[in-house]
Design a protein around this motif. Structure first.
Motif, PDB file in Angstrom:
ATOM      1  N   VAL A   1       0.786  -1.275  -0.006  1.00 20.85           N
ATOM      2  CA  VAL A   1       0.034  -0.011   0.101  1.00 20.85           C
ATOM      3  C   VAL A   1       0.870   1.144  -0.112  1.00 20.85           C
ATOM      4  N   ILE A   2       0.795   2.058  -0.868  1.00 24.99           N
ATOM      5  CA  ILE A   2       1.430   3.448  -0.796  1.00 24.99           C
ATOM      6  C   ILE A   2       0.480   4.444  -0.402  1.00 24.99           C
ATOM      7  N   ASP A   3      -0.818   4.382  -0.581  1.00 26.81           N
ATOM      8  CA  ASP A   3      -1.562   5.590  -0.014  1.00 26.81           C
ATOM      9  C   ASP A   3      -3.045   4.971   0.210  1.00 26.81           C
ATOM     10  N   ARG A   4      -3.241   4.551   1.355  1.00 33.26           N
ATOM     11  CA  ARG A   4      -4.601   4.049   1.643  1.00 33.26           C
ATOM     12  C   ARG A   4      -5.860   4.809   1.193  1.00 33.26           C
ATOM     13  N   ASN A   5      -5.720   6.237   0.850  1.00 29.74           N
ATOM     14  CA  ASN A   5      -6.817   7.132   0.586  1.00 29.74           C
ATOM     15  C   ASN A   5      -6.193   8.273  -0.203  1.00 29.74           C
ATOM     16  N   PRO A   6      -5.715   7.858  -1.565  1.00 27.23           N
ATOM     17  CA  PRO A   6      -5.126   8.605  -2.363  1.00 27.23           C
ATOM     18  C   PRO A   6      -6.200  10.065  -2.795  1.00 27.23           C
ATOM     19  N   PRO A   7      -5.446  11.105  -2.693  1.00 29.20           N
ATOM     20  CA  PRO A   7      -6.276  12.359  -3.343  1.00 29.20           C
ATOM     21  C   PRO A   7      -6.392  12.516  -4.687  1.00 29.20           C
ATOM     22  N   PHE A   8      -7.333  13.147  -5.269  1.00 31.80           N
ATOM     23  CA  PHE A   8      -7.630  13.131  -6.865  1.00 31.80           C
ATOM     24  C   PHE A   8      -6.262  13.505  -7.399  1.00 31.80           C
ATOM     25  N   THR A   9      -5.398  14.372  -6.919  1.00 31.38           N
ATOM     26  CA  THR A   9      -4.327  15.255  -7.745  1.00 31.38           C
ATOM     27  C   THR A   9      -3.069  14.039  -7.832  1.00 31.38           C
ATOM     28  N   LYS A  10      -3.039  13.405  -6.725  1.00 27.46           N
ATOM     29  CA  LYS A  10      -2.102  12.369  -6.648  1.00 27.46           C
ATOM     30  C   LYS A  10      -2.417  11.001  -7.660  1.00 27.46           C
ATOM     31  N   THR A  11      -3.728  10.873  -7.811  1.00 28.59           N
ATOM     32  CA  THR A  11      -4.255   9.623  -8.421  1.00 28.59           C
ATOM     33  C   THR A  11      -3.932  10.013  -9.934  1.00 28.59           C
ATOM     34  N   VAL A  12      -4.377  11.207 -10.221  1.00 27.16           N
ATOM     35  CA  VAL A  12      -4.061  11.539 -11.677  1.00 27.16           C
ATOM     36  C   VAL A  12      -2.614  11.744 -12.094  1.00 27.16           C
ATOM     37  N   ALA A  13      -1.985  12.345 -11.101  1.00 28.05           N
ATOM     38  CA  ALA A  13      -0.249  12.366 -11.342  1.00 28.05           C
ATOM     39  C   ALA A  13       0.080  11.125 -11.576  1.00 28.05           C
ATOM     40  N   ASN A  14      -0.513   9.993 -11.060  1.00 25.33           N
ATOM     41  CA  ASN A  14       0.036   8.464 -10.969  1.00 25.33           C
ATOM     42  C   ASN A  14      -0.329   7.845 -12.389  1.00 25.33           C
TER      43      ASN A  14
ATOM     44  N   GLN B   1      -9.462   4.627 -11.887  1.00 24.19           N
ATOM     45  CA  GLN B   1      -9.824   3.408 -11.181  1.00 24.19           C
ATOM     46  C   GLN B   1      -8.410   2.524 -11.053  1.00 24.19           C
ATOM     47  N   ASN B   2      -7.843   2.246 -12.139  1.00 26.73           N
ATOM     48  CA  ASN B   2      -6.615   1.494 -12.142  1.00 26.73           C
ATOM     49  C   ASN B   2      -5.302   2.307 -11.440  1.00 26.73           C
ATOM     50  N   SER B   3      -5.673   3.498 -11.628  1.00 31.37           N
ATOM     51  CA  SER B   3      -4.336   4.295 -10.904  1.00 31.37           C
ATOM     52  C   SER B   3      -4.670   4.157  -9.169  1.00 31.37           C
ATOM     53  N   ALA B   4      -5.774   4.606  -8.745  1.00 33.19           N
ATOM     54  CA  ALA B   4      -5.969   4.550  -7.468  1.00 33.19           C
ATOM     55  C   ALA B   4      -5.988   3.172  -6.918  1.00 33.19           C
ATOM     56  N   GLY B   5      -6.232   2.048  -7.550  1.00 35.63           N
ATOM     57  CA  GLY B   5      -6.255   0.842  -7.175  1.00 35.63           C
ATOM     58  C   GLY B   5      -4.514   0.469  -6.959  1.00 35.63           C
ATOM     59  N   ARG B   6      -3.975   0.844  -7.994  1.00 34.35           N
ATOM     60  CA  ARG B   6      -2.255   0.567  -7.564  1.00 34.35           C
ATOM     61  C   ARG B   6      -1.723   1.257  -6.416  1.00 34.35           C
ATOM     62  N   LEU B   7      -2.209   2.477  -6.303  1.00 35.66           N
ATOM     63  CA  LEU B   7      -1.740   3.272  -4.951  1.00 35.66           C
ATOM     64  C   LEU B   7      -2.286   2.800  -3.696  1.00 35.66           C
ATOM     65  N   MET B   8      -3.486   1.900  -3.903  1.00 33.56           N
ATOM     66  CA  MET B   8      -4.145   1.441  -2.671  1.00 33.56           C
ATOM     67  C   MET B   8      -3.582  -0.056  -2.430  1.00 33.56           C
ATOM     68  N   GLY B   9      -2.963  -0.502  -3.544  1.00 29.19           N
ATOM     69  CA  GLY B   9      -2.329  -1.971  -3.262  1.00 29.19           C
ATOM     70  C   GLY B   9      -3.389  -3.029  -3.663  1.00 29.19           C
ATOM     71  N   PHE B  10      -4.337  -2.654  -4.486  1.00 24.84           N
ATOM     72  CA  PHE B  10      -5.153  -3.637  -5.142  1.00 24.84           C
ATOM     73  C   PHE B  10      -4.854  -4.248  -6.520  1.00 24.84           C
ATOM     74  N   PHE B  11      -4.144  -3.646  -7.008  1.00 26.55           N
ATOM     75  CA  PHE B  11      -3.470  -3.826  -8.336  1.00 26.55           C
ATOM     76  C   PHE B  11      -2.116  -3.897  -8.219  1.00 26.55           C
ATOM     77  N   PRO B  12      -1.351  -4.829  -9.350  1.00 27.00           N
ATOM     78  CA  PRO B  12       0.216  -4.818  -9.215  1.00 27.00           C
ATOM     79  C   PRO B  12       0.750  -3.581  -9.299  1.00 27.00           C
ATOM     80  N   ASN B  13       1.655  -3.142  -8.510  1.00 25.14           N
ATOM     81  CA  ASN B  13       2.298  -1.631  -8.436  1.00 25.14           C
ATOM     82  C   ASN B  13       3.834  -1.761  -8.089  1.00 25.14           C
ATOM     83  N   GLU B  14       4.446  -2.462  -8.863  1.00 20.32           N
ATOM     84  CA  GLU B  14       5.899  -2.564  -8.556  1.00 20.32           C
ATOM     85  C   GLU B  14       6.579  -1.235  -9.035  1.00 20.32           C
ATOM     86  N   GLY B  15       5.970  -0.477 -10.298  1.00 19.99           N
ATOM     87  CA  GLY B  15       6.696   0.757 -10.732  1.00 19.99           C
ATOM     88  C   GLY B  15       6.362   1.833  -9.733  1.00 19.99           C
ATOM     89  N   GLU B  16       5.160   2.016  -9.201  1.00 23.85           N
ATOM     90  CA  GLU B  16       4.708   2.620  -8.101  1.00 23.85           C
ATOM     91  C   GLU B  16       5.372   2.597  -6.673  1.00 23.85           C
TER      92      GLU B  16
END
Length: 102
Positions: A15-28, A79-94
């Motif tokens: 988990v990188i961020d449990r509750n990522p804000p909009f700006t961080k999710t779009v930047a990701n 959805q995919n970006s937020a899922g990677r930040l929250m640890g629900f999708f593969p996120n090695e790069g993040e």
């Protein structure tokens, strides 16, 4: 009735961020997210154009289809970006990216 989503689903990846804000999710957003967004938008524009039965309605139908596709593509990428930040999708790069920042 338990409405807490965290009670039913546990992240499988770091988990990188449990509750990522909009700006961080779009930047990701990564290249694949942008590819999906543009593909969904392009397909929707084409479907909108082809669904315009009369020649006079093809333009507005194409624009409407494009806007719907743009919104849908953005939501899918988000959805995919937020899922990677929250640890629900593969996120090695993040994980590697945010380890360098810490």
């Amino acid at each position: 009735m338990n409405t807490d989503i965290t009670a039913s689903a546990k992240p499988e990846y770091p988990v990188i961020d449990r509750n990522p804000p909009f700006t961080k999710t779009v930047a990701n957003f990564n290249a694949l997210d942008y590819l999906r967004l543009t593909t969904i938008t392009g397909v929707s524009v084409t479907v909108g154009y082809l669904s315009g039965i009369k020649p006079g309605i093809r333009g507005p139908s194409m624009v409407t289809g494009g806007l719907i596709g743009l919104m849908g593509g953005f939501m899918y990428a988000y959805q995919n970006s937020a899922g990677r930040l929250m640890g629900f999708f593969p996120n090695e790069g993040e994980v590697a990216k945010y380890k360098k920042l810490l």
